[in-house]
Design a protein around this motif. Structure first.
Motif, mmCIF file in Angstrom:
data_model
loop_
_atom_site.group_PDB
_atom_site.id
_atom_site.type_symbol
_atom_site.label_atom_id
_atom_site.label_comp_id
_atom_site.label_asym_id
_atom_site.label_seq_id
_atom_site.Cartn_x
_atom_site.Cartn_y
_atom_site.Cartn_z
ATOM 1 N N LEU A 1 4.025 5.098 -19.336
ATOM 2 C CA LEU A 1 2.609 4.791 -19.551
ATOM 3 C C LEU A 1 1.893 5.758 -20.493
ATOM 4 O O LEU A 1 1.004 5.352 -21.241
ATOM 5 C CB LEU A 1 1.866 4.787 -18.204
ATOM 6 C CG LEU A 1 2.333 3.788 -17.150
ATOM 7 C CD1 LEU A 1 1.469 3.911 -15.906
ATOM 8 C CD2 LEU A 1 2.288 2.356 -17.686
ATOM 9 N N GLN A 2 2.272 7.012 -20.459
ATOM 10 C CA GLN A 2 1.540 8.021 -21.228
ATOM 11 C C GLN A 2 2.320 8.451 -22.474
ATOM 12 O O GLN A 2 1.837 8.328 -23.591
ATOM 13 C CB GLN A 2 1.281 9.248 -20.326
ATOM 14 C CG GLN A 2 0.452 10.338 -20.976
ATOM 15 C CD GLN A 2 -1.034 10.039 -20.979
ATOM 16 O OE1 GLN A 2 -1.542 9.395 -20.080
ATOM 17 N NE2 GLN A 2 -1.729 10.477 -22.013
ATOM 18 N N CYS A 3 3.526 8.925 -22.253
ATOM 19 C CA CYS A 3 4.342 9.425 -23.372
ATOM 20 C C CYS A 3 5.201 8.273 -23.884
ATOM 21 O O CYS A 3 6.430 8.301 -23.850
ATOM 22 C CB CYS A 3 5.205 10.589 -22.891
ATOM 23 S SG CYS A 3 5.981 11.542 -24.212
ATOM 24 N N ILE A 4 4.538 7.242 -24.391
ATOM 25 C CA ILE A 4 5.225 6.011 -24.802
ATOM 26 C C ILE A 4 5.898 6.192 -26.167
ATOM 27 O O ILE A 4 5.573 7.114 -26.903
ATOM 28 C CB ILE A 4 4.235 4.820 -24.832
ATOM 29 C CG1 ILE A 4 3.043 5.144 -25.739
ATOM 30 C CG2 ILE A 4 3.766 4.496 -23.429
ATOM 31 C CD1 ILE A 4 2.022 4.022 -25.852
ATOM 32 N N LYS B 1 5.906 4.571 -29.192
ATOM 33 C CA LYS B 1 5.099 4.525 -30.406
ATOM 34 C C LYS B 1 3.653 4.908 -30.092
ATOM 35 O O LYS B 1 3.085 4.421 -29.116
ATOM 36 C CB LYS B 1 5.119 3.106 -30.997
ATOM 37 C CG LYS B 1 6.456 2.718 -31.580
ATOM 38 C CD LYS B 1 6.631 3.334 -32.968
ATOM 39 C CE LYS B 1 8.082 3.308 -33.405
ATOM 40 N NZ LYS B 1 8.575 1.949 -33.581
ATOM 41 N N SER B 2 3.093 5.739 -30.945
ATOM 42 C CA SER B 2 1.712 6.188 -30.776
ATOM 43 C C SER B 2 1.384 6.577 -29.337
ATOM 44 O O SER B 2 0.544 5.954 -28.690
ATOM 45 C CB SER B 2 0.733 5.093 -31.210
ATOM 46 O OG SER B 2 1.100 4.558 -32.449
ATOM 47 N N PRO B 3 2.047 7.600 -28.831
ATOM 48 C CA PRO B 3 1.762 8.032 -27.456
ATOM 49 C C PRO B 3 0.318 8.530 -27.325
ATOM 50 O O PRO B 3 -0.311 8.920 -28.316
ATOM 51 C CB PRO B 3 2.761 9.169 -27.241
ATOM 52 C CG PRO B 3 3.164 9.618 -28.605
ATOM 53 C CD PRO B 3 3.086 8.418 -29.474
ATOM 54 N N ASN B 4 -0.161 8.490 -26.105
ATOM 55 C CA ASN B 4 -1.568 8.814 -25.858
ATOM 56 C C ASN B 4 -1.782 10.327 -25.731
ATOM 57 O O ASN B 4 -2.240 10.812 -24.688
ATOM 58 C CB ASN B 4 -2.030 8.103 -24.585
ATOM 59 C CG ASN B 4 -1.654 6.631 -24.602
ATOM 60 O OD1 ASN B 4 -1.847 5.950 -25.602
ATOM 61 N ND2 ASN B 4 -1.095 6.134 -23.504
ATOM 62 N N CYS B 5 -1.471 11.058 -26.790
ATOM 63 C CA CYS B 5 -1.515 12.521 -26.729
ATOM 64 C C CYS B 5 -2.924 13.058 -26.460
ATOM 65 O O CYS B 5 -3.085 14.090 -25.817
ATOM 66 C CB CYS B 5 -0.968 13.120 -28.020
ATOM 67 S SG CYS B 5 0.751 12.695 -28.327
ATOM 68 N N ILE C 1 6.329 14.142 -33.010
ATOM 69 C CA ILE C 1 6.234 13.074 -32.017
ATOM 70 C C ILE C 1 7.102 11.875 -32.380
ATOM 71 O O ILE C 1 7.836 11.349 -31.552
ATOM 72 C CB ILE C 1 4.759 12.618 -31.854
ATOM 73 C CG1 ILE C 1 3.929 13.770 -31.302
ATOM 74 C CG2 ILE C 1 4.671 11.410 -30.922
ATOM 75 C CD1 ILE C 1 2.448 13.583 -31.517
ATOM 76 N N ASP C 2 7.042 11.461 -33.657
ATOM 77 C CA ASP C 2 7.817 10.286 -34.061
ATOM 78 C C ASP C 2 9.305 10.582 -34.208
ATOM 79 O O ASP C 2 10.126 9.675 -34.210
ATOM 80 C CB ASP C 2 7.268 9.728 -35.386
ATOM 81 C CG ASP C 2 5.871 9.147 -35.212
ATOM 82 O OD1 ASP C 2 5.558 8.738 -34.071
ATOM 83 O OD2 ASP C 2 5.112 9.118 -36.183
ATOM 84 N N ALA C 3 9.646 11.868 -34.354
ATOM 85 C CA ALA C 3 11.046 12.232 -34.578
ATOM 86 C C ALA C 3 11.806 12.432 -33.265
ATOM 87 O O ALA C 3 13.043 12.471 -33.255
ATOM 88 C CB ALA C 3 11.133 13.498 -35.415
#
Length: 349
Positions: free
Chosen positions: A187-190, A192-196, A213-215
DNA sequence: TTCCCGTACT
DNA sequence: AGTACGGGAA
């Protein structure tokens, strides 16, 4: 990075944000096992209705063990990875043969369809055994927070992540902790585009602080897709049709489908029809082609399938069973488990 | 179109 | 160690 802080932050986050799911807060190992098999390679939203169906029809391991494979596959239809359904039945029989439900990580591992992740999940959720789960969510959360760039699809990576997961495991409450870290990933550290921005530990997160994050997590392998052409022949005669069951091994194992010509290269439709004609051992006067569907493209992770449905009206048909054909009334077709591809076509008949 | 996700088999 | 196995969501 202080592991205790991370553990505390994720645990607190979980208490506030956890979803209310029917397999949470129960300790029946049967239901936990069932839910975990369904959730393998499957998101909660996709698996939920299947779990509810299965629990309603098979409320305990004995009822499941006495079920027929085709009934289980029918209930599983549309969920994919059909060997899970067949292994589910096999494991139910393993369990019934024993006196009680396997009650440790080691015993659970012996069940068909239960690997390291699932064994740890059941052992911790049902028995509070302190074993860490490592699923896709855990890989992602750990890789990002701690900046682990070892490939998650390598054996060294698997070992490394398992060690970290066990080192951060809350041994006082492994059940809650394991669910917390997975839920956090889901839910949080998803991916794509995590909710940082709303993440309680972003100040301590390696990926966030280092623009990685994307790597992370890093994966080396990509499965290549193989092109395949399927020419299904949908025969009709006296309100009947022919189907057959796919072999246990391979794509859509154990599911039913119309007889087909399955090849690696495209062939002209009249060649396909000629092939069908010889397989059915019918002559020119015995059939007419009613409809040739525009080829459908169906994509699996490892395969690109171009599929044509050829509808034939037979005036004569001599049933010989060299092909393991099953002749059924047309109105029974919907009782057989089929792939999404077949289902799409059948629903328009 | 790309990406995601555990286990079994080889 | 590498690959087969599905379907849906991003």
């Amino acid at each position: 990075m202080d592991r205790y802080n991370v553990q505390q932050a994720i645990s607190d986050w979980y208490q506030i944000n956890k979803r209310d799911l029917p397999w949470r807060g129960i300790s029946d190992p049967y239901k936990i096992w069932l839910s975990e098999i369904i959730l393998q390679q499957t998101r909660v939203n996709q698996g939920l209705s299947y779990y509810l169906k299965f629990v309603a029809v098979y409320p305990n391991v004995d009822s499941l063990a006495s079920a027929k494979e085709d009934d289980i596959l029918k209930l599983w239809q549309g969920l994919g990875y059909y060997s899970r359904a067949r292994n589910l039945l096999a494991a139910a029989n393993q369990i019934v043969k024993q006196k009680e439900f396997p009650a440790s990580y080691k015993e659970l591992l012996k069940l068909k369809g239960v690997g390291e992740y699932t064994a740890a999940a059941i052992a911790s959720f049902a028995y509070e055994e302190p074993v860490a789960v490592v699923d896709g969510n855990v890989y992602r959360v750990l890789a990002r927070i701690f900046g682990i760039s070892t490939a998650i699809d390598s054996s060294t990576g698997k070992k490394e992540f398992l060690e970290i997961a066990n080192s951060i495991l809350n041994k006082q409450d492994p059940s809650t902790w394991n669910q917390a870290i997975m839920e956090f990933g889901a839910l949080q550290c998803i991916p794509k585009s995590p909710n940082c921005s709303t993440c309680p530990i972003h100040t301590e997160c390696f990926a966030f602080n280092n623009d990685r994050i994307d790597a992370l997590p890093y994966k080396k392998g990509k499965t290549k897709q193989q092109v395949r052409h399927i020419y299904y022949y949908f025969t009709r005669f006296n309100e009947q049709t022919i189907i057959k069951k796919r072999p246990a091994k391979g794509v859509w194992g154990g599911l039913f489908e119309f007889p087909a010509l399955e090849v690696n290269h495209e062939i002209p439709i009249d060649k396909a029809i000629a092939h069908i004609k010889s397989e059915l051992e019918i002559s020119e006067d015995d059939f007419k082609v009613v409809l040739v569907q525009e080829p459908m493209k169906h994509i699996l992770s490892h395969r690109i399938i171009y599929c044509s449905f050829i509808e034939l009206e037979l005036t004569q048909f001599n049933y010989k069973n060299g092909h393991n054909w099953i002749v059924i009334p047309l109105n029974q077709l919907h009782n057989y488990p089929v792939s999404r591809l077949m289902e799409k076509y059948i629903s328009n008949i």
